[in-house]
Design an enzyme around this catalytic site. Structure first.
Site, mmCIF file in Angstrom:
data_model
loop_
_atom_site.group_PDB
_atom_site.id
_atom_site.type_symbol
_atom_site.label_atom_id
_atom_site.label_comp_id
_atom_site.label_asym_id
_atom_site.label_seq_id
_atom_site.Cartn_x
_atom_site.Cartn_y
_atom_site.Cartn_z
ATOM 1 N N TYR A 252 1.097 -1.103 0.010
ATOM 2 C CA TYR A 252 -0.083 0.268 0.019
ATOM 3 C C TYR A 252 1.025 0.781 -0.028
ATOM 4 O O TYR A 252 1.935 1.489 1.084
ATOM 5 C CB TYR A 252 -1.013 -0.098 0.722
ATOM 6 C CG TYR A 252 -1.533 1.280 1.393
ATOM 7 C CD1 TYR A 252 -2.963 1.819 0.729
ATOM 8 C CD2 TYR A 252 -0.915 2.457 2.064
ATOM 9 C CE1 TYR A 252 -3.300 3.274 1.068
ATOM 10 C CE2 TYR A 252 -1.049 3.495 1.733
ATOM 11 C CZ TYR A 252 -3.291 3.491 1.884
ATOM 12 O OH TYR A 252 -3.344 5.069 1.581
ATOM 13 N N GLU B 15 -3.914 6.920 -3.728
ATOM 14 C CA GLU B 15 -3.440 6.156 -2.880
ATOM 15 C C GLU B 15 -3.206 4.386 -3.885
ATOM 16 O O GLU B 15 -3.770 4.816 -4.742
ATOM 17 C CB GLU B 15 -3.586 5.447 -1.850
ATOM 18 C CG GLU B 15 -5.623 5.046 -1.642
ATOM 19 C CD GLU B 15 -6.029 4.968 -1.101
ATOM 20 O OE1 GLU B 15 -5.635 4.861 0.366
ATOM 21 O OE2 GLU B 15 -7.060 4.302 -1.043
#
Length: 382
Positions: free
Chosen positions: A101, A189
């Site tokens: 991530y 993101e």
């Protein structure tokens, strides 16, 4: 403004972030043709702005044309958490060995942008933050200088990313920050950023939200705005009414005046065991028509099982709000969702007298109002 996955991926790809080959399709035949051109296996992904698409059946991995046709037919037209799916992204599957991530947002507590890295990609990052906050490495950035390469490398190494791909991940993180900064981002993101069996990194998902007040500086992104809201009638309706609105995954509808008041109400719903269905701020000075429009929005969300109305009168007058609630509800032969109202502040006593208690439940405190709304939602679920 929230970009769809396919839009965010195009922005990322244009900046040099690796993404899988993909094609947008709005019908089954085009989806199958795209899959054939890309080459199997492929993922067929609903293009709606909700979390948990995979668990809800909105993402399917297929290995041949028959499976592609079946998956596209199942996803196109489905209702995914209250949003109609009218487009899918057909994307080459990634042969991955690890999921990471990376993200960038504003840390308002620190007053600085923050870049984040975790080796626990592919799952809800909010859950990771709650269950194991140390699994997310945070690197604060001085916006005057931007993100230095050493900061990206430090965040990646401290997160425990494997050394043979660490530089590539750091490069992606720095590019993501540059995009966030240059494009007036609110959030950006990649979850997951996949590490392939060939030790390459690929953005298998993409999220980018833009500060709407800065769209005048982003003409290319502004052109995407109308399309970005596609598929979510409630988002479009919120724009039409001029509301600050965010759709959530719960079943307790929330209406308030002022962002802080609405956030407090959301927190209390969660505290008392409920799940908020939305953030809806009707703003200050709300007249009866505006309150009617707010109820129309919340009633239109099929996920909502009960509604709590939290108004603190300053500019907004309690009697005006009460008239709006009455006018909205008197137009129904049967009230579609139970409504709980809490009024305080300017003219709240007059408002309490005006409210038709045959149509709503009135509570004097916010805590009592929220608990009643949560109980109402639980009764519907049983």
């Amino acid at each position: 403004m929230k970009l769809h996955e396919y839009q965010a991926k195009q922005v990322f790809a244009d900046a040099g972030i690796p993404t899988p080959p993909s094609t947008l399709a709005d019908n089954v035949d085009d989806a199958v043709a795209a899959a054939e051109e890309i080459g199997y296996p492929v993922a067929i992904k609903a293009q709606v702005q909700v979390g948990g698409r995979g668990k809800a059946g909105g993402i399917k991995l297929v290995d041949d044309a028959d499976e592609a046709r079946e998956a596209a037919d199942a996803i196109l037209g489905m209702d995914l958490k209250g949003i109609h799916v009218d487009r899918v992204l057909v994307e080459g599957a990634v042969d991955f060995v690890n999921e990471l991530y990376v993200g960038v947002t504003m840390d308002r507590g620190e007053g600085k942008p923050v870049a984040m890295v975790s080796t626990r990609g592919g799952v809800n990052i909010e859950e990771v933050a709650e269950e194991d906050p140390d699994a997310i490495v945070r690197e604060h950035i001085d916006p005057s200088f931007g993100m230095h390469p050493y900061q990206a490398r430090r965040a990646v190494y401290e997160a425990g990313v494997e050394r043979d791909v660490a530089n590539d991940v750091a490069s992606v993180l720095q590019t993501l920050y540059t995009l966030w900064d240059d494009r007036d981002g609110a959030d950006a993101e990649i979850n997951p950023l996949m590490v392939t069996s060939d030790r390459e990194v690929v953005a298998a998902d993409a999220v980018m939200n833009i500060d709407e007040d800065a769209l005048f500086r982003q003409p290319e992104l502004a052109e995407m705005e109308e399309d970005a809201a596609g598929g979510d009638d409630l988002e479009a309706k919120a724009d039409e009414y001029g509301f600050d609105y965010v759709r959530l995954d719960g079943n307790v509808g929330i209406i308030g005046n002022g962002a802080g008041l609405v956030m407090t109400t959301l927190d209390l719903v969660d505290h008392y065991g409920g799940k908020p269905a939305n953030f809806l701020d009707i703003g200050g000075g709300a007249k009866a028509e505006r309150v009617t429009n707010a109820l129309d929005m919340v009633f239109s969300d099929e996920n909502v099982d009960s509604v709590v109305f939290n108004i603190f009168g300053g500019i907004t007058r309690g009697d005006e709000v009460a008239r709006g609630i009455n006018e909205a509800l008197e137009g129904f032969d049967e009230i579609p969702k139970p409504v709980v109202v809490r009024l305080a502040g300017t003219n709240w006593e007059e408002g309490m007298e005006i409210l038709n208690e045959d149509l709503v439940t009135v509570e004097k405190t916010l805590e009592d109002a929220v608990q009643r709304a949560v109980a109402n939602a639980e009764e519907v679920d049983q």
